[in-house]
Enzyme design. Structure first.
Site, mmCIF file in Angstrom:
data_model
loop_
_atom_site.group_PDB
_atom_site.id
_atom_site.type_symbol
_atom_site.label_atom_id
_atom_site.label_comp_id
_atom_site.label_asym_id
_atom_site.label_seq_id
_atom_site.Cartn_x
_atom_site.Cartn_y
_atom_site.Cartn_z
ATOM 1 N N CYS A 43 -43.584 -46.143 71.037
ATOM 2 C CA CYS A 43 -43.222 -47.385 70.337
ATOM 3 C C CYS A 43 -42.445 -48.335 71.240
ATOM 4 O O CYS A 43 -42.774 -49.512 71.353
ATOM 5 C CB CYS A 43 -42.407 -47.051 69.092
ATOM 6 S SG CYS A 43 -41.739 -48.500 68.288
ATOM 7 N N CYS A 48 -45.507 -50.490 70.209
ATOM 8 C CA CYS A 48 -45.105 -51.557 69.277
ATOM 9 C C CYS A 48 -44.263 -52.669 69.914
ATOM 10 O O CYS A 48 -44.549 -53.855 69.710
ATOM 11 C CB CYS A 48 -44.288 -50.983 68.125
ATOM 12 S SG CYS A 48 -44.842 -49.394 67.531
ATOM 13 N N LYS A 51 -45.971 -54.605 72.865
ATOM 14 C CA LYS A 51 -47.129 -55.261 72.228
ATOM 15 C C LYS A 51 -46.700 -56.482 71.434
ATOM 16 O O LYS A 51 -47.256 -57.568 71.571
ATOM 17 C CB LYS A 51 -47.840 -54.232 71.333
ATOM 18 C CG LYS A 51 -49.054 -54.679 70.557
ATOM 19 C CD LYS A 51 -48.786 -55.324 69.226
ATOM 20 C CE LYS A 51 -47.936 -54.590 68.246
ATOM 21 N NZ LYS A 51 -48.554 -53.460 67.576
ATOM 22 N N TYR A 178 -56.619 -50.702 65.323
ATOM 23 C CA TYR A 178 -55.384 -51.466 65.496
ATOM 24 C C TYR A 178 -55.241 -51.992 66.933
ATOM 25 O O TYR A 178 -55.040 -53.177 67.161
ATOM 26 C CB TYR A 178 -54.166 -50.560 65.315
ATOM 27 C CG TYR A 178 -53.702 -50.194 63.946
ATOM 28 C CD1 TYR A 178 -52.611 -50.841 63.375
ATOM 29 C CD2 TYR A 178 -54.285 -49.157 63.236
ATOM 30 C CE1 TYR A 178 -52.108 -50.460 62.141
ATOM 31 C CE2 TYR A 178 -53.784 -48.764 61.989
ATOM 32 C CZ TYR A 178 -52.703 -49.423 61.459
ATOM 33 O OH TYR A 178 -52.213 -49.045 60.249
ATOM 34 N N GLU A 182 -55.602 -55.881 68.096
ATOM 35 C CA GLU A 182 -54.360 -56.578 68.446
ATOM 36 C C GLU A 182 -54.434 -57.117 69.880
ATOM 37 O O GLU A 182 -54.069 -58.271 70.142
ATOM 38 C CB GLU A 182 -53.167 -55.628 68.297
ATOM 39 C CG GLU A 182 -52.881 -55.272 66.849
ATOM 40 C CD GLU A 182 -51.689 -54.367 66.647
ATOM 41 O OE1 GLU A 182 -51.184 -54.324 65.517
ATOM 42 O OE2 GLU A 182 -51.247 -53.694 67.607
ATOM 43 N N HIS A 435 -42.002 -72.261 46.117
ATOM 44 C CA HIS A 435 -42.931 -73.343 46.447
ATOM 45 C C HIS A 435 -42.353 -74.280 47.501
ATOM 46 O O HIS A 435 -41.152 -74.557 47.456
ATOM 47 C CB HIS A 435 -43.232 -74.121 45.160
ATOM 48 C CG HIS A 435 -44.276 -75.168 45.345
ATOM 49 N ND1 HIS A 435 -45.609 -74.855 45.511
ATOM 50 C CD2 HIS A 435 -44.170 -76.508 45.396
ATOM 51 C CE1 HIS A 435 -46.286 -75.977 45.666
ATOM 52 N NE2 HIS A 435 -45.441 -77.003 45.601
ATOM 53 N N GLU A 440 -46.709 -67.581 47.420
ATOM 54 C CA GLU A 440 -46.561 -67.850 45.987
ATOM 55 C C GLU A 440 -47.846 -67.518 45.241
ATOM 56 O O GLU A 440 -47.834 -67.218 44.046
ATOM 57 C CB GLU A 440 -46.145 -69.307 45.741
ATOM 58 C CG GLU A 440 -47.189 -70.347 46.088
ATOM 59 C CD GLU A 440 -46.685 -71.776 45.812
ATOM 60 O OE1 GLU A 440 -46.389 -72.076 44.655
ATOM 61 O OE2 GLU A 440 -46.583 -72.563 46.769
HETATM 62 P P1 NDP Z 1 -57.804 -46.241 65.754
HETATM 63 O O1 NDP Z 1 -58.105 -44.863 65.327
HETATM 64 O O2 NDP Z 1 -57.126 -47.195 64.821
HETATM 65 O O3 NDP Z 1 -59.143 -46.954 66.233
HETATM 66 C C1 NDP Z 1 -59.994 -46.363 67.162
HETATM 67 C C2 NDP Z 1 -61.204 -47.260 67.323
HETATM 68 O O4 NDP Z 1 -62.003 -46.784 68.380
HETATM 69 C C3 NDP Z 1 -62.072 -47.290 66.076
HETATM 70 O O5 NDP Z 1 -62.566 -48.596 65.932
HETATM 71 C C4 NDP Z 1 -63.182 -46.301 66.430
HETATM 72 O O6 NDP Z 1 -64.404 -46.603 65.817
HETATM 73 C C5 NDP Z 1 -63.324 -46.530 67.922
HETATM 74 N N1 NDP Z 1 -63.838 -45.356 68.596
HETATM 75 C C6 NDP Z 1 -63.422 -44.069 68.489
HETATM 76 N N2 NDP Z 1 -64.109 -43.267 69.316
HETATM 77 C C7 NDP Z 1 -64.991 -44.056 69.967
HETATM 78 C C8 NDP Z 1 -65.988 -43.819 70.950
HETATM 79 N N3 NDP Z 1 -66.217 -42.596 71.404
HETATM 80 N N4 NDP Z 1 -66.715 -44.847 71.394
HETATM 81 C C9 NDP Z 1 -66.491 -46.102 70.931
HETATM 82 N N5 NDP Z 1 -65.569 -46.391 69.994
HETATM 83 C C10 NDP Z 1 -64.819 -45.386 69.531
HETATM 84 O O7 NDP Z 1 -56.978 -46.060 67.108
HETATM 85 P P2 NDP Z 1 -56.054 -47.054 67.915
HETATM 86 O O8 NDP Z 1 -56.022 -46.513 69.283
HETATM 87 O O9 NDP Z 1 -56.444 -48.452 67.700
HETATM 88 O O10 NDP Z 1 -54.632 -46.819 67.234
HETATM 89 C C11 NDP Z 1 -54.087 -45.506 67.167
HETATM 90 C C12 NDP Z 1 -53.061 -45.415 66.073
HETATM 91 O O11 NDP Z 1 -51.886 -46.067 66.494
HETATM 92 C C13 NDP Z 1 -53.460 -46.113 64.796
HETATM 93 O O12 NDP Z 1 -54.187 -45.279 63.949
HETATM 94 C C14 NDP Z 1 -52.158 -46.498 64.206
HETATM 95 O O13 NDP Z 1 -51.699 -45.472 63.379
HETATM 96 C C15 NDP Z 1 -51.253 -46.661 65.389
HETATM 97 N N6 NDP Z 1 -51.003 -48.084 65.686
HETATM 98 C C16 NDP Z 1 -50.388 -48.859 64.762
HETATM 99 C C17 NDP Z 1 -50.147 -50.187 65.007
HETATM 100 C C18 NDP Z 1 -49.497 -51.017 63.966
HETATM 101 O O14 NDP Z 1 -48.937 -50.475 63.021
HETATM 102 N N7 NDP Z 1 -49.561 -52.350 64.062
HETATM 103 C C19 NDP Z 1 -50.523 -50.809 66.273
HETATM 104 C C20 NDP Z 1 -51.198 -49.911 67.173
HETATM 105 C C21 NDP Z 1 -51.415 -48.608 66.884
HETATM 106 P P3 NDP Z 1 -64.770 -46.167 64.308
HETATM 107 O O15 NDP Z 1 -64.041 -47.114 63.432
HETATM 108 O O16 NDP Z 1 -66.236 -46.322 64.260
HETATM 109 O O17 NDP Z 1 -64.331 -44.751 64.179
#
Ligand code: NDP
Length: 452
Positions: A43, A48, A51, A178, A182, A435, A440
């Site tokens: 984080c 976080c 980022k 995510y 982002e 408002h 709202e």
């Molecule tokens: P996520 O699990 O959110 O997303 C992973 C993405 O990668 C999905 O779109 C997935 O596709 C795709 N993917 C997975 N495997 C493959 C592959 N082999 N080839 C191509 N695409 C693939 O992971 P993130 O790394 O984005 O984030 C990890 C965690 O970190 C989040 O779950 C969240 O909990 C936390 N986080 C929270 C944030 C916040 O609160 N603002 C900010 C950043 C991270 P598909 O959808 O098809 O499975």
């Protein structure tokens, strides 16, 4: 039997540090903590915090354009990555120092090295020392995973993005979760030609469909080159770029390719399986509702357990662990109705069920409005925001709230209190509107736009 420590924590991220200092400071336990990298964990050091600072940095280009449209005389220059990065590094050093200080103030012994579990009450430190502890807490977090594709060694992950020497001219981000979404907004905002390739049919799978559509449109409108149904089949590094072959046969050159394809629990070679502690197929440490493993002296919290991978959740798990294991007051963690924000541009704040999930569960009414907000419609911008409530027909409770708008993260924190309290739609409506604001609309939507 006497131990060196009442508690030894492996991992100095948000969850581990909180557990250590509450156990030592408030519960009076003798605590040790080992961290192999930097204090603050994902984080603070590579997630976080940096980022969000990059999100702030990336919004100024649009803000300056908007300022000009409001009548300001604006002469925007170019973004100086090197000066931003230096400032960012200074800020992370400052925050890491605070984390160290908090541990020191609580009299926690810190060990700047890797630690593994060597026995049910024994921790092996990488510097050769062994310590004993009545209770061991594993809080080692997670790590980005890159799929095994040809050329995978040429890509970076979110761990490296903060350390780039220069900003790329053209960048590909792979993934649709995510992190990918982002960073697509961030890099695009900083002036990088940004391509986002996602293998599915719409980004942010699992979130509310209407919100996902609006966010994707907003990203496209801001200039992100989003390609869905597209994956990478091969990556080749040439002298001056990275050449990527896509699943639709396209070959495109980029300066940097970043994979954001999920994260895996940091559980490998920790010595857990040898003690009979099970890891699931993704490597997550199996724990019960008290974060206890199959070995009564060993607990695990945070991303290494792959429950809800969010900093505030790890912190809560850490505090509940102290209640349970140190103070003898078994405290389970409530993982229901956790609000969260995705810092895409446009931003998304969400709590509870999506329309799609709720409609599978029970009959629902959807109250939603999508409109051009005052501040940007004034200057002719076509951007729209979304305010949406998913309501149970039977109980009238608000099952889900979804906001796509500037400041959605801040708004959902407030709306989340009402949703967590079990507020009904009529209770939302009893609150007088503030408002003129965007939020709202959450208390003025009279009739459902859909019922299912
Ligand atoms: P996520 O699990 O959110 O997303 C992973 C993405 O990668 C999905 O779109 C997935 O596709 C795709 N993917 C997975 N495997 C493959 C592959 N082999 N080839 C191509 N695409 C693939 O992971 P993130 O790394 O984005 O984030 C990890 C965690 O970190 C989040 O779950 C969240 O909990 C936390 N986080 C929270 C944030 C916040 O609160 N603002 C900010 C950043 C991270 P598909 O959808 O098809 O499975």
């Amino acid at each position: 039997m006497s131990f060196d420590y009442d508690l030894f924590v492996i991992g100095g991220g948000s969850g581990g540090v909180r557990a250590a200092r509450v156990a030592a400071g408030e519960a009076g336990a003798k605590v040790g903590l080992a961290e192999e990298s930097r204090y603050g964990g994902t984080c603070v050091i590579r997630g976080c915090v940096p980022k969000k600072l990059m999100v702030y940095a990336s919004t100024y280009a649009q803000a300056m354009k908007q300022a000009a449209l409001y009548g300001w005389e604006v002469k925007a220059g170019v973004f100086d990555w090197a000066s931003f990065r230096e400032k960012l590094e200074g800020e992370l050093d400052r925050l890491e120092g605070i984390y160290r200080q908090l541990l020191e103030n609580a009299d926690v012994d810190t060990f700047d090295c890797r630690a593994t579990v060597a026995g049910i009450n024994e921790v092996q430190l990488a510097d050769g020392r062994k310590v004993t502890a009545k209770t061991i807490l594993v809080a080692t977090g997670g790590w980005p995973v890159v799929p095994n594709i040809p050329g995978a060694q040429h890509v970076i992950t979110s761990n490296e993005i903060f350390h780039l020497n220069t900003l790329p001219k053209r960048m590909l981000i792979v993934g649709g979760g995510y992190v990918a979404c982002e960073f697509a907004g961030i890099m695009n905002g900083l002036g990088v030609e940004t391509h986002l390739w996602y293998r599915g049919n719409q980004i942010l799978r699992g979130f509310d469909g209407e919100a996902r559509e609006l966010i994707a449109q907003g990203m496209l409108d801001r200039g992100v080159q989003l390609m869905t149904e597209t994956n990478v089949t091969k990556i080749i590094k040439t002298d001056d770029c990275v050449e990527v072959t896509g699943s639709q046969g396209q070959v495109q050159s980029f300066d940097v390719v970043m994979y954001a394809t999920g994260r895996a629990p940091n559980s490998a070679n920790l010595g857990l399986e040898a003690l009979g502690i099970e890891l699931d197929s993704k490597g997550a440490v199996n724990v019960d509702q008290y974060s206890a493993t199959a070995v009564s002296s060993i607990y695990a919290i945070g991303d290494v357990t792959n429950r809800v991978n969010l900093t505030p959740v790890a912190i809560r798990e850490g505090m509940a662990f102290v209640q349970t294991a140190i103070l003898g007051n078994p405290t389970s963690i409530d993982h229901e109705l956790i609000p969260s924000a995705v810092f895409t541009q446009p931003e998304y704040g969400t709590i509870g069920l999506s329309e799609e999930d709720a409609s599978k569960q029970e009959p629902i009414e959807i109250f939603a409005t999508s409109f051009r907000p005052m501040n940007t419609s004034f200057i002719g911008d076509s951007d729209k925001v979304l305010m949406k409530l998913v309501v149970s027909k039977a109980t009238r409770k608000v099952l889900g709230c979804h906001i796509v708008a500037d400041g959605a993260g801040e708004m959902i924190q407030m709306a989340g209190i009402a949703v967590k309290m079990g507020a009904t739609k009529e209770e939302f409506d009893r609150v007088c509107a503030v408002h003129p604001t965007m939020a709202e609309e959450l208390v003025t939507m009279k009739s459902p736009v859909r019922t299912t």
